[in-house]
Enzyme design. Sequence first.
Site, PDB file in Angstrom:
ATOM      1  CB  THR A 136      -0.920   0.019   1.236  1.00  0.00           C
ATOM      2  OG1 THR A 136      -0.080  -0.191   2.391  1.00  0.00           O
ATOM      3  CG2 THR A 136      -1.970  -1.077   1.171  1.00  0.00           C
ATOM      4  N   GLY A 137       2.180   1.119   0.019  1.00  0.00           N
ATOM      5  CA  GLY A 137       3.068   2.288   0.091  1.00  0.00           C
ATOM      6  C   GLY A 137       3.378   2.869  -1.273  1.00  0.00           C
ATOM      7  CB  CYS A 161      16.173   6.151  -4.955  1.00  0.00           C
ATOM      8  SG  CYS A 161      16.146   6.985  -3.360  1.00  0.00           S
ATOM      9  CG  HIS A 203      15.673  11.188  -6.125  1.00  0.00           C
ATOM     10  ND1 HIS A 203      14.498  11.683  -5.605  1.00  0.00           N
ATOM     11  CD2 HIS A 203      16.052  10.185  -5.294  1.00  0.00           C
ATOM     12  CE1 HIS A 203      14.181  11.012  -4.510  1.00  0.00           C
ATOM     13  NE2 HIS A 203      15.098  10.089  -4.304  1.00  0.00           N
TER      14      HIS A 203
HETATM   15  P1  NAP Z   1       5.435   4.352   2.482  1.00  0.00           P
HETATM   16  O1  NAP Z   1       4.735   5.019   1.366  1.00  0.00           O
HETATM   17  O2  NAP Z   1       5.403   4.981   3.812  1.00  0.00           O
HETATM   18  O3  NAP Z   1       4.837   2.852   2.610  1.00  0.00           O
HETATM   19  C1  NAP Z   1       5.226   1.963   3.596  1.00  0.00           C
HETATM   20  C2  NAP Z   1       4.587   0.617   3.350  1.00  0.00           C
HETATM   21  O4  NAP Z   1       5.061  -0.313   4.319  1.00  0.00           O
HETATM   22  C3  NAP Z   1       3.081   0.607   3.460  1.00  0.00           C
HETATM   23  O5  NAP Z   1       2.548  -0.361   2.574  1.00  0.00           O
HETATM   24  C4  NAP Z   1       2.857   0.183   4.895  1.00  0.00           C
HETATM   25  O6  NAP Z   1       1.612  -0.432   5.104  1.00  0.00           O
HETATM   26  C5  NAP Z   1       3.953  -0.853   5.021  1.00  0.00           C
HETATM   27  N1  NAP Z   1       4.317  -1.083   6.411  1.00  0.00           N
HETATM   28  C6  NAP Z   1       4.773  -0.196   7.311  1.00  0.00           C
HETATM   29  N2  NAP Z   1       4.977  -0.790   8.498  1.00  0.00           N
HETATM   30  C7  NAP Z   1       4.653  -2.082   8.354  1.00  0.00           C
HETATM   31  C8  NAP Z   1       4.617  -3.202   9.217  1.00  0.00           C
HETATM   32  N3  NAP Z   1       4.994  -3.121  10.494  1.00  0.00           N
HETATM   33  N4  NAP Z   1       4.225  -4.399   8.721  1.00  0.00           N
HETATM   34  C9  NAP Z   1       3.837  -4.506   7.435  1.00  0.00           C
HETATM   35  N5  NAP Z   1       3.825  -3.478   6.565  1.00  0.00           N
HETATM   36  C10 NAP Z   1       4.228  -2.281   7.018  1.00  0.00           C
HETATM   37  O7  NAP Z   1       6.953   4.125   2.163  1.00  0.00           O
HETATM   38  P2  NAP Z   1       7.687   3.837   0.756  1.00  0.00           P
HETATM   39  O8  NAP Z   1       8.174   5.108   0.193  1.00  0.00           O
HETATM   40  O9  NAP Z   1       6.839   2.978  -0.094  1.00  0.00           O
HETATM   41  O10 NAP Z   1       9.015   3.111   1.242  1.00  0.00           O
HETATM   42  C11 NAP Z   1       8.996   1.863   1.829  1.00  0.00           C
HETATM   43  C12 NAP Z   1      10.421   1.281   1.907  1.00  0.00           C
HETATM   44  O11 NAP Z   1      11.115   1.423   0.682  1.00  0.00           O
HETATM   45  C13 NAP Z   1      11.374   1.867   2.913  1.00  0.00           C
HETATM   46  O12 NAP Z   1      12.174   0.773   3.363  1.00  0.00           O
HETATM   47  C14 NAP Z   1      12.290   2.787   2.178  1.00  0.00           C
HETATM   48  O13 NAP Z   1      13.531   2.893   2.812  1.00  0.00           O
HETATM   49  C15 NAP Z   1      12.393   2.025   0.906  1.00  0.00           C
HETATM   50  N6  NAP Z   1      12.646   2.890  -0.190  1.00  0.00           N
HETATM   51  C16 NAP Z   1      13.715   2.618  -0.920  1.00  0.00           C
HETATM   52  C17 NAP Z   1      14.013   3.412  -1.964  1.00  0.00           C
HETATM   53  C18 NAP Z   1      15.248   3.142  -2.687  1.00  0.00           C
HETATM   54  O14 NAP Z   1      16.089   3.946  -2.578  1.00  0.00           O
HETATM   55  N7  NAP Z   1      15.381   2.068  -3.415  1.00  0.00           N
HETATM   56  C19 NAP Z   1      13.224   4.473  -2.311  1.00  0.00           C
HETATM   57  C20 NAP Z   1      12.104   4.734  -1.548  1.00  0.00           C
HETATM   58  C21 NAP Z   1      11.835   3.933  -0.469  1.00  0.00           C
HETATM   59  P3  NAP Z   1       0.343   0.379   5.754  1.00  0.00           P
HETATM   60  O15 NAP Z   1      -0.463   0.900   4.599  1.00  0.00           O
HETATM   61  O16 NAP Z   1      -0.397  -0.728   6.465  1.00  0.00           O
HETATM   62  O17 NAP Z   1       0.864   1.417   6.650  1.00  0.00           O
HETATM   63  N1  12T Z   2      15.300   7.792   3.998  1.00  0.00           N
HETATM   64  O1  12T Z   2      16.221   3.203   0.616  1.00  0.00           O
HETATM   65  O2  12T Z   2      13.973   9.582   2.706  1.00  0.00           O
HETATM   66  O3  12T Z   2      17.611   3.716   2.164  1.00  0.00           O
HETATM   67  O4  12T Z   2      14.289   9.685   0.565  1.00  0.00           O
HETATM   68  C1  12T Z   2      15.588   5.861   0.415  1.00  0.00           C
HETATM   69  C2  12T Z   2      15.043   7.129   0.458  1.00  0.00           C
HETATM   70  C3  12T Z   2      15.941   5.902   2.760  1.00  0.00           C
HETATM   71  C4  12T Z   2      16.648   3.973   1.445  1.00  0.00           C
HETATM   72  C5  12T Z   2      14.369   9.103   1.659  1.00  0.00           C
HETATM   73  C6  12T Z   2      15.400   7.165   2.812  1.00  0.00           C
HETATM   74  C7  12T Z   2      16.033   5.280   1.553  1.00  0.00           C
HETATM   75  C8  12T Z   2      14.962   7.759   1.649  1.00  0.00           C
END
Ligand code: NAP
Ligand code: 12T
Length: 351
Positions: free
Chosen positions: A15-16, A132, A247
Amino acid sequence: MNGRKEYVVAVAGATGAVGREMISVLEERCFPVKELVPLASSRSAGSRITFNDQEIVVRELKDDSFRGVDIALFSAGASVSREFSPKAARAGAVVIDNSSAFRMEPDVPLVVPEVNPEAIFTHKGIIANPNCSTIQMVVALKPIHDRAKIKRIVVSTYQSVSGTGKKAMDELFNQTQMMLSFKKEDIKPKVYPHQIAFNCLPHIDVFQENGYTKEEMKMVNETKKIMGDPSIRVTATTVRVPVFIGHSESVNIETERKVTVAECRELLRKAPGVVVIDDPANNLYPLALEAAGKDEVFVGRIREDESIECGLNMWIVADNLRKGAALNAVQIAEILVGHKVMKAVIDIEYK
Ligand code: NAP
Ligand code: 12T
């Protein structure tokens, strides 16, 4: 195994901001999905997502969520990954983890398919998707490194709020609305320590003891690991800007051998996953607004660093939710199962 085999694919964090993008990228690229298993926290368990015109109910992520799952895409934060990725791998899934939890573990391959696809096949159940900002930079720099050996990289980033997730996107939206309706004094920053609307914050992720942020050190360490060259010197300043998606990066490199601007453009025109937009006479250069929704890494403003013998400057832009996260993860999965790109090894590698 033949190319027509289909897989049970779980998305943890469905859902994120990134999880949703993963589901649309799986659909768009016709990934061979037998069953999609969307997982999230108890907060959104029971809600529905659409995949291939089908409504699927989101389930709560639990210890037993991975029974029968072949591939688990994780994007629910590092603590969720730390707890559940090893469980998913033990249940027989190959995990592609988008969090920072395992990226620097020596046993975990850190993969950008255009740069080091061969590392995928060394996995022991978990493959890490890089940060990213690092992904888009190494896609553009790898061909230059292969040609002229990069000695040093100095990068400054201009990162969008979607990198932090959906709450940060809402925060920028709401603060912008308040600013434009003369309600500045009502703004109370929650996600970031300061107002992000109409501002730039030289602060992404947490500060470390050396004065750099964790995001900056990810760029330093992950670049060396992905490029397979610990001798590249890297220094980074990462900045949050009031942009929703995309970005941008100002990148300065010093190479061992001279690369002219014309050679650099030529190398990058042939590079997989790269599009050169570099026509200053017509005001053409990569823009976040135009990169959003696209798969490629866009490079422009290529020019000589006239302060040194062998140096170049460039501007690198990509959609952080796609190439920076969801698309890169799905491309890894495609290589793993031999869909489109390479021969399948998933069954041989992990039993
Ligand atoms: P986000 O929009 O805040 O979404 C977080 C997601 O994780 C939601 O689906 C949430 O579900 C779920 N979640 C949170 N806590 C949980 C739990 N305890 N158990 C199960 N599900 C849980 O965040 P996002 O931007 O999608 O980012 C999520 C992850 O991707 C982070 O680890 C971030 O570091 C990583 N990320 C990596 C990159 C990269 O550089 N490759 C870029 C962006 C993000 P609910 O709807 O139930 O809250
Ligand atoms: N805090 O994947 O906030 O390690 O833009 C990616 C993006 C962590 C990660 C951000 C973050 C990551 C952010």
